[in-house]
Design an enzyme around this catalytic site. Sequence first.
Site, PDB file in Angstrom:
ATOM      1  N   ASP A 101       0.819  -1.221   0.000  1.00  0.00           N
ATOM      2  CA  ASP A 101       0.000   0.000   0.000  1.00  0.00           C
ATOM      3  C   ASP A 101       0.855   1.274   0.000  1.00  0.00           C
ATOM      4  OD1 ASP A 101       1.050  -0.074   2.509  1.00  0.00           O
ATOM      5  OD2 ASP A 101      -0.858   0.023   3.585  1.00  0.00           O
ATOM      6  N   GLY A 102       2.163   1.104  -0.077  1.00  0.00           N
ATOM      7  CA  GLY A 102       3.046   2.275  -0.144  1.00  0.00           C
ATOM      8  C   GLY A 102       3.617   2.686   1.198  1.00  0.00           C
ATOM      9  N   GLU A 103       3.106   2.151   2.299  1.00  0.00           N
ATOM     10  CA  GLU A 103       3.673   2.509   3.610  1.00  0.00           C
ATOM     11  C   GLU A 103       5.089   1.964   3.707  1.00  0.00           C
ATOM     12  OE1 GLU A 103       1.237   1.331   6.900  1.00  0.00           O
ATOM     13  OE2 GLU A 103      -0.355   2.737   6.387  1.00  0.00           O
ATOM     14  N   HIS A 140      16.257  29.287   2.297  1.00  0.00           N
ATOM     15  CA  HIS A 140      15.652  30.417   1.593  1.00  0.00           C
ATOM     16  C   HIS A 140      15.703  31.702   2.425  1.00  0.00           C
ATOM     17  CE1 HIS A 140      13.183  32.288  -1.367  1.00  0.00           C
ATOM     18  NE2 HIS A 140      12.252  32.570  -0.491  1.00  0.00           N
ATOM     19  N   ASP A 168      15.713  38.560  -8.103  1.00  0.00           N
ATOM     20  CA  ASP A 168      14.651  39.230  -7.338  1.00  0.00           C
ATOM     21  C   ASP A 168      15.232  39.946  -6.123  1.00  0.00           C
ATOM     22  OD1 ASP A 168      15.003  37.230  -5.357  1.00  0.00           O
ATOM     23  OD2 ASP A 168      13.501  35.958  -6.315  1.00  0.00           O
ATOM     24  N   LYS A 189      11.298  41.549  -9.573  1.00  0.00           N
ATOM     25  CA  LYS A 189      10.399  40.469 -10.000  1.00  0.00           C
ATOM     26  C   LYS A 189       9.184  40.429  -9.092  1.00  0.00           C
ATOM     27  CE  LYS A 189      10.718  36.011  -8.367  1.00  0.00           C
ATOM     28  NZ  LYS A 189      11.342  34.715  -8.058  1.00  0.00           N
ATOM     29  N   ASP A 209      20.866  32.529  -7.660  1.00  0.00           N
ATOM     30  CA  ASP A 209      19.609  32.311  -6.932  1.00  0.00           C
ATOM     31  C   ASP A 209      19.807  31.153  -5.961  1.00  0.00           C
ATOM     32  OD1 ASP A 209      17.026  32.794  -6.205  1.00  0.00           O
ATOM     33  OD2 ASP A 209      16.145  32.425  -8.166  1.00  0.00           O
ATOM     34  N   GLY A 227      11.167  29.359 -14.337  1.00  0.00           N
ATOM     35  CA  GLY A 227      10.563  30.608 -14.804  1.00  0.00           C
ATOM     36  C   GLY A 227      11.359  31.849 -14.419  1.00  0.00           C
TER      37      GLY A 227
HETATM   38  C1  R5P Z   1      12.163  32.789  -4.876  1.00  0.00           C
HETATM   39  O1  R5P Z   1      12.054  33.662  -4.037  1.00  0.00           O
HETATM   40  C2  R5P Z   1      13.348  31.890  -4.973  1.00  0.00           C
HETATM   41  O2  R5P Z   1      14.508  32.516  -4.526  1.00  0.00           O
HETATM   42  C3  R5P Z   1      13.530  31.387  -6.399  1.00  0.00           C
HETATM   43  O3  R5P Z   1      13.797  32.496  -7.239  1.00  0.00           O
HETATM   44  C4  R5P Z   1      12.316  30.686  -6.882  1.00  0.00           C
HETATM   45  O4  R5P Z   1      11.886  29.760  -5.941  1.00  0.00           O
HETATM   46  C5  R5P Z   1      12.572  29.982  -8.205  1.00  0.00           C
HETATM   47  O5  R5P Z   1      11.391  29.391  -8.624  1.00  0.00           O
HETATM   48  P1  R5P Z   1      11.066  29.156 -10.150  1.00  0.00           P
HETATM   49  O6  R5P Z   1      12.225  28.430 -10.760  1.00  0.00           O
HETATM   50  O7  R5P Z   1       9.826  28.317 -10.125  1.00  0.00           O
HETATM   51  O8  R5P Z   1      10.817  30.474 -10.788  1.00  0.00           O
END
Ligand code: R5P
Length: 299
Positions: free
Chosen positions: A34-36, A127, A168, A192, A218, A225
């Site tokens: 069952d995946g457990e 993050h 960003d 962004k 990043d 994206g």
């Molecule tokens: C956002 O604040 C993070 O630092 C990354 O820029 C983000 O998580 C990247 O996500 P994605 O590749 O989906 O644009």
Amino acid sequence: MKIFSGTSNKPLAYKIAKSLGIKLSDLEVFVFPDGEKRIRILDKVLGEDTIVVQSTSTPTDENYMQLFFIADALKRSGAKSITAVVPYFGYQRQDHVFREGEAVSGRVVAKILETLGINNLIAVDLHSTKIEQAFNIRVSHLSALSIFAETIKKNGWDKSSATLVSPDMGGIKRIKILSKMLGNMPFAVIEKSRDLATGKVTAEKIEGKVEERAIIVDDMISSGGTIALAAKILKKQGIKEIYVFAAHPVFSDKAPKILQKSEAKKVFVTDTIFTPVEKRFPKLEILSVAEMIAASLSS
Ligand code: R5P
């Protein structure tokens, strides 16, 4: 000291063990129809300091459950201490309430890990510091930025011709640290914004002057994206060479294709998350965090 690995990133666990000069200890992950899952520690750990390596990348919930069970099994087997090495910490982006009514998932998993008796946590490029603060145990927050700095230097990209670019505003702190490591390499930031409901990313403009070579930095690449959009904007501005550095190759959905098709010449990531063959693409280069983690474990 005994080191164990969950199934999410065994190649990294082997490398860490090798750097430490010890063998990876055995554990059994039995999957029921069952995946457990049933976890069993196959080595003696009574009175031992133990380490468990498990990236909580996709499938995040499954990988967390494995980590929870391994920690429980180690505790029940009499381990003196448990250090969880979670190179990629799943749910880290959900570190506070963005919109009324939301759960703070990053805090929830932190609480569970503590409840299970984990003594130390080693994570890479979280993050934000909010996750670190969610823990009452010792958290060693490592960063791949020094590995990026070395690679940038090795390639001969210096401040006379290159600019660091954060895709960003949230990445400014990261970019400033890297800039210092590179003798004050200039930096710029892209404005962004992301639709919180759909996840769609839009970018307005670049703050700062960019030289002929742009190095986008990043913490993670998920859909690709953010990077694709940043590279497109830079190319439009006439930037000739664009490189990308990101610690965590989350690579959801079509990210590898999007990145390969993007304006970036090369995409550097690390092995905090294991990248399977089908997600590798010609522009990709994987740097290892194994030695950095091993150094932290033996300090
Ligand atoms: C956002 O604040 C993070 O630092 C990354 O820029 C983000 O998580 C990247 O996500 P994605 O590749 O989906 O644009």
